[in-house]
Design a protein around this motif. Structure first.
Motif, PDB file in Angstrom:
ATOM      1  N   SER A  64    -101.022 -45.731 -14.642  1.00  0.00           N
ATOM      2  CA  SER A  64    -101.418 -44.315 -14.610  1.00  0.00           C
ATOM      3  C   SER A  64    -101.959 -43.888 -13.249  1.00  0.00           C
ATOM      4  N   ALA A  65    -102.450 -44.823 -12.469  1.00  0.00           N
ATOM      5  CA  ALA A  65    -103.040 -44.512 -11.166  1.00  0.00           C
ATOM      6  C   ALA A  65    -102.006 -44.539 -10.038  1.00  0.00           C
ATOM      7  N   GLN A  66    -100.764 -44.800 -10.366  1.00  0.00           N
ATOM      8  CA  GLN A  66     -99.710 -44.879  -9.368  1.00  0.00           C
ATOM      9  C   GLN A  66     -98.918 -43.573  -9.306  1.00  0.00           C
ATOM     10  N   VAL A  67     -98.478 -43.215  -8.108  1.00  0.00           N
ATOM     11  CA  VAL A  67     -97.568 -42.085  -7.933  1.00  0.00           C
ATOM     12  C   VAL A  67     -96.154 -42.622  -8.176  1.00  0.00           C
ATOM     13  N   PRO A  68     -95.422 -42.072  -9.133  1.00  0.00           N
ATOM     14  CA  PRO A  68     -94.106 -42.627  -9.476  1.00  0.00           C
ATOM     15  C   PRO A  68     -93.177 -42.849  -8.282  1.00  0.00           C
ATOM     16  N   ALA A  69     -93.159 -41.947  -7.321  1.00  0.00           N
ATOM     17  CA  ALA A  69     -92.290 -42.118  -6.153  1.00  0.00           C
ATOM     18  C   ALA A  69     -92.670 -43.355  -5.343  1.00  0.00           C
ATOM     19  N   GLY A  70     -93.918 -43.741  -5.397  1.00  0.00           N
ATOM     20  CA  GLY A  70     -94.367 -44.930  -4.682  1.00  0.00           C
ATOM     21  C   GLY A  70     -93.782 -46.213  -5.263  1.00  0.00           C
ATOM     22  N   ARG A  71     -93.528 -46.212  -6.557  1.00  0.00           N
ATOM     23  CA  ARG A  71     -92.908 -47.397  -7.177  1.00  0.00           C
ATOM     24  C   ARG A  71     -91.538 -47.641  -6.576  1.00  0.00           C
ATOM     25  N   GLY A  72     -90.766 -46.580  -6.443  1.00  0.00           N
ATOM     26  CA  GLY A  72     -89.432 -46.696  -5.861  1.00  0.00           C
ATOM     27  C   GLY A  72     -89.466 -47.080  -4.392  1.00  0.00           C
ATOM     28  N   ALA A  73     -90.548 -46.743  -3.714  1.00  0.00           N
ATOM     29  CA  ALA A  73     -90.697 -47.053  -2.285  1.00  0.00           C
ATOM     30  C   ALA A  73     -91.269 -48.451  -2.058  1.00  0.00           C
ATOM     31  N   GLY A  74     -91.607 -49.165  -3.130  1.00  0.00           N
ATOM     32  CA  GLY A  74     -92.151 -50.523  -2.998  1.00  0.00           C
ATOM     33  C   GLY A  74     -93.626 -50.570  -2.688  1.00  0.00           C
ATOM     34  N   ALA A  75     -94.360 -49.505  -3.000  1.00  0.00           N
ATOM     35  CA  ALA A  75     -95.775 -49.422  -2.656  1.00  0.00           C
ATOM     36  C   ALA A  75     -96.671 -50.280  -3.538  1.00  0.00           C
ATOM     37  N   TYR A  76     -96.186 -50.653  -4.708  1.00  0.00           N
ATOM     38  CA  TYR A  76     -97.061 -51.309  -5.683  1.00  0.00           C
ATOM     39  C   TYR A  76     -96.589 -52.717  -6.051  1.00  0.00           C
ATOM     40  N   ILE A  77     -96.008 -53.405  -5.117  1.00  0.00           N
ATOM     41  CA  ILE A  77     -95.456 -54.734  -5.399  1.00  0.00           C
ATOM     42  C   ILE A  77     -96.558 -55.788  -5.517  1.00  0.00           C
ATOM     43  N   GLU A  78     -97.491 -55.794  -4.586  1.00  0.00           N
ATOM     44  CA  GLU A  78     -98.568 -56.793  -4.576  1.00  0.00           C
ATOM     45  C   GLU A  78     -99.492 -56.577  -5.780  1.00  0.00           C
ATOM     46  N   PRO A  79     -99.900 -57.659  -6.445  1.00  0.00           N
ATOM     47  CA  PRO A  79    -100.825 -57.504  -7.575  1.00  0.00           C
ATOM     48  C   PRO A  79    -102.160 -56.913  -7.117  1.00  0.00           C
ATOM     49  N   ALA A  80    -102.648 -55.930  -7.858  1.00  0.00           N
ATOM     50  CA  ALA A  80    -103.917 -55.270  -7.539  1.00  0.00           C
ATOM     51  C   ALA A  80    -104.324 -54.427  -8.732  1.00  0.00           C
TER      52      ALA A  80
END
Length: 156
Positions: A64-80
């Motif tokens: 819920s705290a992620q911007v969906p476009a960032g997922r496609g850009a690879g922004a949320y790959i690292e565990p956090a």
């Protein structure tokens, strides 16, 4: 001032969605719709109130705290632990952000001392970026959408 986490209710969600921020922060304005209320109530959002029961803000974590476009850009790959926050517009810009955000990080921090927090902030939001930098967050990634530019900031 003491802060308390509270389960999101329909009344609180409706209140949050009706908040109106002045430009340039109006990016954060929402419409009160059944879908938006449902998201706040069912996607892990938590209300934050003060000792008098006044709604101060909210937070969410994870997907819920992620911007969906960032997922496609690879922004949320690292565990956090992804963190999203919102403070009542009448309280912003008054020096209360550090106290508010510290409360949220303390609420989310598990016993693991090696927790990495990650947040996404609109690049124009210099006020929030300064707060996050002062609290130990550093820029780790950038991405753009059709309407905005975002920074991913992490605290290790």
């Amino acid at each position: 001032m003491k802060l308390y986490s509270r389960k999101m209710t329909k009344v609180l969600a409706t209140d949050i969605l009706s908040w109106k921020y002045e430009p340039p922060y109006d990016l954060y304005n929402n419409d009160v719709t059944d879908d938006a209320i449902s998201e706040l109530m069912n996607e892990g959002y938590i209300a934050v109130e003060d000792e008098s029961g006044a709604l101060v803000g909210f937070y969410c974590s994870g997907h819920s705290a992620q911007v969906p476009a960032g997922r496609g850009a690879g922004a949320y790959i690292e565990p956090a632990i992804d963190v999203g926050v919102g403070m009542h517009p009448e309280l912003t810009g008054k020096g209360k952000g550090s106290f508010f955000f510290s409360f949220i990080l303390n609420e989310l921090e598990p016993l693991n001392a090696n927790t990495i927090f990650r947040l996404t902030v609109a690049k124009f939001n210099k006020r929030a970026m300064k707060l996050y930098e002062n609290m130990g967050f550093r820029v780790a990634f950038e991405f753009k959408t059709d309407n905005n530019e975002y920074l991913i900031m992490v605290k290790r």
